[in-house]
Design an enzyme around this catalytic site. Structure first.
Site, mmCIF file in Angstrom:
data_model
loop_
_atom_site.group_PDB
_atom_site.id
_atom_site.type_symbol
_atom_site.label_atom_id
_atom_site.label_comp_id
_atom_site.label_asym_id
_atom_site.label_seq_id
_atom_site.Cartn_x
_atom_site.Cartn_y
_atom_site.Cartn_z
ATOM 1 N N LYS A 167 34.703 19.732 -21.367
ATOM 2 C CA LYS A 167 35.477 19.553 -22.607
ATOM 3 C C LYS A 167 35.810 20.900 -23.238
ATOM 4 O O LYS A 167 36.907 21.115 -23.755
ATOM 5 C CB LYS A 167 34.686 18.684 -23.594
ATOM 6 N N SER B 48 34.957 16.522 -27.492
ATOM 7 C CA SER B 48 33.698 15.828 -27.798
ATOM 8 C C SER B 48 32.770 16.746 -28.568
ATOM 9 O O SER B 48 32.792 17.979 -28.378
ATOM 10 C CB SER B 48 33.035 15.431 -26.475
ATOM 11 N N TYR C 118 29.333 17.917 -18.376
ATOM 12 C CA TYR C 118 30.327 17.135 -19.127
ATOM 13 C C TYR C 118 30.835 17.920 -20.342
ATOM 14 O O TYR C 118 32.044 18.083 -20.542
ATOM 15 C CB TYR C 118 29.717 15.791 -19.573
#
Ligand SMILES: NC(=O)c1ccc[n+]([C@@H]2O[C@H](COP(=O)([O-])OP(=O)(O)OC[C@H]3O[C@@H](n4cnc5c(N)ncnc54)[C@H](O)[C@@H]3O)[C@@H](O)[C@H]2O)c1
Length: 322
Positions: free
Chosen positions: A147, A119, A143
């Site tokens: 990644k 991402s 988050y």
């Protein structure tokens, strides 16, 4: 030989599943269906487990052997930034622990190829624009960290000599091929605006005094159909043994402002939308646009669809599913 798609019942995964089916690939799915929709994968073999379960690795290894899996496209992951801030341990367990379990199973079953959903969240708040793959990575929430750690796991497994893999860093994904495959949750700008408009409320803009062409933030929106094609191109590159970079940006390379997106939604809805201006939110950079020269040059992939295509399909799909 078959391709294992983790998270294949999800929004992006199901678009890739559709494309792989269209070209006649054998497919199998791993998904816990927490946000996935089983109708999207109908008759495909499904292993319904949380990748992060302690018993996941042997089940995954057996599933890979039973279906002669030769490559994996790994979408399964929790993706809500606010939730990751509130429940970091769950995000690390599911996204990082789940990926480690998957990779242990791949190694045990001698499956050596992976395309991974990364991402643009790995960049955090980039200060340079457009954002290149070698722009510094500074995720600003758990988050994004999960990644970045996922990318590191791939790098380390490549260095250990058993894996060939690429990470695709998606920018703002939008649109749908069909209502069934569409995003159901209002977490991003386009579904959030659509939801407000249908509730009879004005779309909200956070800050209109940024140094941009119309004062609102600029983002890079990529159509999920284009994004899905990027996965096939990446998979083909790895399978053919051609060299590939560790990571690729996937965007359009063009920015759309928040007001331009709202305008496009107004056109799709046949309504004149007058936005409500709210104060800026903390940590919203003025512009985040992908430099897509690497994926164009090395994999020959380029986006084709425009913001109007994304907005029209998102509007029609939202009406059909809510
Ligand atoms: N949608 C975006 O804008 C965006 C942007 C950048 C990256 N991504 C990444 O792309 C991937 C797919 O996103 P999406 O938008 O399709 O989300 P989604 O929630 O629609 O799909 C994720 C799928 O994986 C499954 N899943 C999640 N965690 C799992 C686990 N631990 N074990 C088994 N199954 C699990 C869910 O049930 C769901 O079907 C995610 O990894 C996400 O972080 C998405």
């Amino acid at each position: 030989m078959s391709v294992l798609v983790t998270g294949g019942a999800g929004y992006i995964g199901s678009h890739v599943v559709d494309l792989l089916r269209q070209r006649g690939e054998d497919l199998v799915i791993v998904d816990d269906l927490v946000t996935g929709v089983v109708e999207r994968i109908n008759d495909l073999p499904l292993l319904q487990i949380n990748l992060a379960d302690t018993s996941a690795t042997p089940k995954l290894e057996q599933f890979m052997r039973d279906h002669a899996v030769d490559s994996v496209i790994h979408f399964a992951g929790r993706k809500q930034v606010a939730e990751s801030v509130a429940e970091p341990a769950r995000y690390y367990r599911d996204n990082v622990g789940g990926m480690a379990n998957l990779m242990l199973a791949m190694e045990a079953a001698a499956v050596d190829t992976m395309v991974f959903s990364s991402s643009a969240a790995v960049y955090g708040e980039p200060t340079t624009n457009p954002v290149k793959e070698d722009t510094a990575t500074h995720p600003i929430n758990p988050y994004g960290q999960t990644k970045l750690i996922g990318e590191q796991l791939l790098k380390d497994a490549r260095a250990a000599g058993w894996l060939q893999a690429v990470g695709l860093r998606y920018f703002n994904v939008a649109g749908a091929a069909t209502p069934l495959l569409s995003e159901r949750h209002a977490l991003n700008l386009i579904p959030m605006v659509i939801e407000r408009v249908l509730a009879g409320r004005a779309p909200r803009v956070f800050g209109n005094d940024y140094p941009s062409r119309d004062g609102t933030c600029i983002r890079d929106f990529v159509h999920v159909i284009d994004l899905a094609e990027a996965h096939l191109v990446a998979l083909d590159q790895l399978r053919s043994g051609q060299p590939a970079s560790d990571v690729y940006n996937v965007g359009t390379g063009r920015g759309a402002s928040v007001l331009e997106v709202i305008d496009a939604i107004g056109k799709a809805a046949g309504r004149d939308l007058v936005p409500e201006i709210a104060p800026r939110r903390d940590g919203d950079p003025v512009a985040v646009v992908a430099d897509v020269s690497r994926i164009e040059a090395e994999l020959g992939w380029k986006s084709r669809l425009e913001v109007t295509d994304m907005v029209e399909s998102a509007w029609d799909s939202w009406l059909a599913t809510h």
